[in-house]
Design an enzyme around this catalytic site. Sequence first.
Site, PDB file in Angstrom:
ATOM      1  N   ASN A  75      -6.103  -0.762  14.150  1.00 45.65           N
ATOM      2  CA  ASN A  75      -5.600   0.225  13.313  1.00 45.65           C
ATOM      3  C   ASN A  75      -5.019  -0.712  11.940  1.00 45.65           C
ATOM      4  OD1 ASN A  75      -4.641   2.541  12.129  1.00 45.65           O
ATOM      5  ND2 ASN A  75      -2.732   2.038  13.150  1.00 45.65           N
ATOM      6  N   HIS A  99      -1.729  -0.541   9.558  1.00 46.92           N
ATOM      7  CA  HIS A  99      -0.683  -0.051   9.204  1.00 46.92           C
ATOM      8  C   HIS A  99       0.028  -0.378   8.075  1.00 46.92           C
ATOM      9  CE1 HIS A  99       2.891   2.679  10.353  1.00 46.92           C
ATOM     10  NE2 HIS A  99       3.762   1.649  10.175  1.00 46.92           N
ATOM     11  N   SER A 134      -0.071  -4.450   8.542  1.00 50.24           N
ATOM     12  CA  SER A 134      -0.406  -5.146   9.646  1.00 50.24           C
ATOM     13  C   SER A 134      -1.710  -4.468  10.383  1.00 50.24           C
ATOM     14  CB  SER A 134       0.696  -4.890  10.698  1.00 50.24           C
ATOM     15  OG  SER A 134       2.012  -5.245  10.320  1.00 50.24           O
ATOM     16  N   ASP A 186       1.665   3.024  16.680  1.00 50.71           N
ATOM     17  CA  ASP A 186       1.843   1.826  16.037  1.00 50.71           C
ATOM     18  C   ASP A 186       2.212   0.526  16.724  1.00 50.71           C
ATOM     19  OD1 ASP A 186       2.906   3.764  13.415  1.00 50.71           O
ATOM     20  OD2 ASP A 186       0.909   3.188  13.767  1.00 50.71           O
TER      21      ASP A 186
END
Length: 197
Positions: free
Chosen positions: A108, A110, A137, A146
């Site tokens: 992912n 973020h 990030s 996260d």
Amino acid sequence: MTKRVAILISGGGSNMVSLVEDMIGDHPARPVLVLSNRPEAGGLEKARARGIPTAVVDHRPFGSDRPAFEAALSAVLDQARPDIICLAGFMRVLTQGFVTRWQGKMLNIHPSLLPKYKGLHTHARAIAAGDSEAGCSVHEVTAELDGGQVLGQARVPVLPDDTPEALAARVLVQEHDLYPKILRRFAEGTIQRPDQP
Ligand code: GRF
């Protein structure tokens, strides 16, 4: 063996486009699916225009039944046989069950310098805190929102009188550079996790 990459989006898909446009030539991965939880996501048309198969699993009919929504997501993902799943502007919180199903394959991006500012409104929070820098990030996805191992970060200055929108735009430029770099190394198997010897 070319790695198969599925990309999950909820909106415009600018990060998806950056990933797709980097997966060419000697890149060890190729996009095999762009999947959205929102039928109206602008990124779906961008994926179709690039010849990438798309699918929609609208989360709304499932109401609060997250596991049922995620079972439908996994059923579509199973068809694509992804080696890697990239969340790219995907705005649904994922349960432990889904994360376990795809453990070790999911990344992912973020828009903050994790572990700072998990969750939403990251740019407004950085400005309100008086931070001198912000950024993005790329991390492995775990059930902790996260959380997960951070695989790469990019930094930008927070400027005087910055608005959240101006800072978001500055960070987004870095997202489009960072995510493809990390995906390429993740697909090559050359990513150095900080906790690895
Ligand atoms: C980006 O800020 C990304 O960090 C966040 O969603 C925003 C839009 O992403 N997760 P995209 O343009 O849909 O890729």
